[in-house]
Design a protein around this motif. Structure first.
Motif, short mmCIF file in Angstrom:
data_model
loop_
_atom_site.label_atom_id
_atom_site.label_comp_id
_atom_site.label_asym_id
_atom_site.label_seq_id
_atom_site.Cartn_x
_atom_site.Cartn_y
_atom_site.Cartn_z
N ILE A 27 70.85 16.71 48.25
CA ILE A 27 70.23 17.34 49.42
C ILE A 27 69.51 16.31 50.27
CG2 ILE A 27 68.42 18.94 50.16
CD1 ILE A 27 69.17 20.66 47.69
N LEU A 28 68.75 15.43 49.63
CA LEU A 28 68.02 14.39 50.37
C LEU A 28 68.97 13.42 51.04
CD1 LEU A 28 65.13 13.65 47.87
CD2 LEU A 28 65.00 14.90 50.03
N ASN A 29 70.08 13.12 50.41
CA ASN A 29 71.07 12.25 51.03
C ASN A 29 71.68 12.92 52.27
OD1 ASN A 29 72.63 9.91 51.21
ND2 ASN A 29 74.32 10.86 50.11
N ALA A 30 71.95 14.21 52.19
CA ALA A 30 72.48 14.94 53.35
C ALA A 30 71.46 15.00 54.48
CB ALA A 30 72.91 16.34 52.93
N ILE A 31 70.18 15.17 54.13
CA ILE A 31 69.13 15.20 55.15
C ILE A 31 69.03 13.85 55.84
CG2 ILE A 31 66.61 15.28 55.43
CD1 ILE A 31 66.59 17.55 53.40
N ALA A 32 69.10 12.77 55.07
CA ALA A 32 69.03 11.43 55.66
C ALA A 32 70.25 11.14 56.52
CB ALA A 32 68.91 10.38 54.56
N ARG A 33 71.43 11.63 56.10
CA ARG A 33 72.66 11.39 56.85
C ARG A 33 72.66 12.13 58.19
NH1 ARG A 33 76.18 13.44 53.37
NH2 ARG A 33 76.20 15.41 54.44
N THR A 34 72.21 13.38 58.18
CA THR A 34 72.26 14.19 59.40
C THR A 34 70.98 14.10 60.23
OG1 THR A 34 71.46 16.14 58.21
CG2 THR A 34 73.86 15.84 58.37
N LYS A 35 69.94 13.47 59.65
CA LYS A 35 68.64 13.34 60.33
C LYS A 35 68.08 14.70 60.76
CE LYS A 35 69.62 8.73 62.05
NZ LYS A 35 70.98 8.51 61.66
N SER A 36 68.18 15.67 59.85
CA SER A 36 67.67 17.01 60.13
C SER A 36 66.62 17.37 59.07
CB SER A 36 68.81 18.03 60.10
OG SER A 36 69.38 18.09 58.82
N PRO A 37 65.71 18.28 59.38
CA PRO A 37 64.70 18.66 58.40
C PRO A 37 65.28 19.58 57.32
CG PRO A 37 64.42 19.92 60.40
CD PRO A 37 65.50 18.92 60.68
N TRP A 38 64.49 19.81 56.27
CA TRP A 38 64.89 20.69 55.17
C TRP A 38 65.04 22.12 55.67
CZ3 TRP A 38 65.50 20.11 49.79
CH2 TRP A 38 65.55 21.31 49.07
N ARG A 39 66.14 22.75 55.32
CA ARG A 39 66.36 24.17 55.61
C ARG A 39 66.93 24.80 54.35
NH1 ARG A 39 69.44 23.45 61.16
NH2 ARG A 39 71.12 23.60 59.67
N ASN A 40 66.32 25.90 53.92
CA ASN A 40 66.73 26.53 52.65
C ASN A 40 68.18 26.98 52.67
OD1 ASN A 40 64.32 26.15 51.38
ND2 ASN A 40 63.52 28.17 51.87
N GLU A 41 68.66 27.52 53.78
CA GLU A 41 70.04 28.03 53.80
C GLU A 41 71.05 26.90 53.67
OE1 GLU A 41 68.48 27.48 57.93
OE2 GLU A 41 67.84 28.75 56.29
N LEU A 42 70.75 25.72 54.17
CA LEU A 42 71.66 24.59 53.99
C LEU A 42 71.53 24.01 52.59
CD1 LEU A 42 71.43 22.71 57.40
CD2 LEU A 42 73.23 24.22 56.57
N ALA A 43 70.34 24.01 52.04
CA ALA A 43 70.13 23.47 50.69
C ALA A 43 70.81 24.34 49.65
CB ALA A 43 68.64 23.36 50.40
N GLU A 44 70.89 25.63 49.87
CA GLU A 44 71.56 26.52 48.93
C GLU A 44 73.06 26.30 48.92
OE1 GLU A 44 70.30 30.34 50.28
OE2 GLU A 44 68.41 30.25 49.20
N ALA A 45 73.62 25.84 50.04
CA ALA A 45 75.05 25.61 50.12
C ALA A 45 75.48 24.36 49.37
CB ALA A 45 75.47 25.49 51.58
N VAL A 46 74.55 23.44 49.14
CA VAL A 46 74.90 22.17 48.47
C VAL A 46 75.02 22.38 47.00
CG1 VAL A 46 74.10 19.84 47.96
CG2 VAL A 46 73.88 20.78 50.24
#
Length: 95
Positions: free
Chosen positions: A76-95
């Protein structure tokens, strides 16, 4: 990225012998920080809390479930760093 941190399960196999998988190597300092973050996340983060509870309900040992949460948090943290977006629960649940 899991090998870089030392969370990838490394097998100890030789011929027909099948050994246990263990995590080792990588950056121990990052792994320690991830351990504490996952430990707190299993108590207070709704995504990691549900994931941890699901693994425990499936019969996984607590430390194995916590390591799986560490892996999920790292992805999740790697995806956040890659997309430069803040934490969102709905995206974190998809990972």
């Amino acid at each position: 990225i899991t090998s870089l941190v030392g969370l990838a399960p490394i097998n100890r196999d030789s011929g027909t012998l099948r050994g246990q998988r263990h995590i080792f190597g990588g950056r121990a300092d990052v792994r320690r920080v991830l351990f504490v973050a996952a430990l707190v996340g299993t108590r207070f983060n709704p995504v990691l809390k549900a994931f941890y509870a699901r693994l425990l309900a499936a019969g996984k040992p607590k430390k194995v479930a916590l390591l799986a949460c560490m892996h999920k948090l790292l992805v999740i943290l790697n995806a956040i760093a890659r997309t430069k977006s803040p934490w969102r629960n709905e995206l974190a649940e998809a990972v």
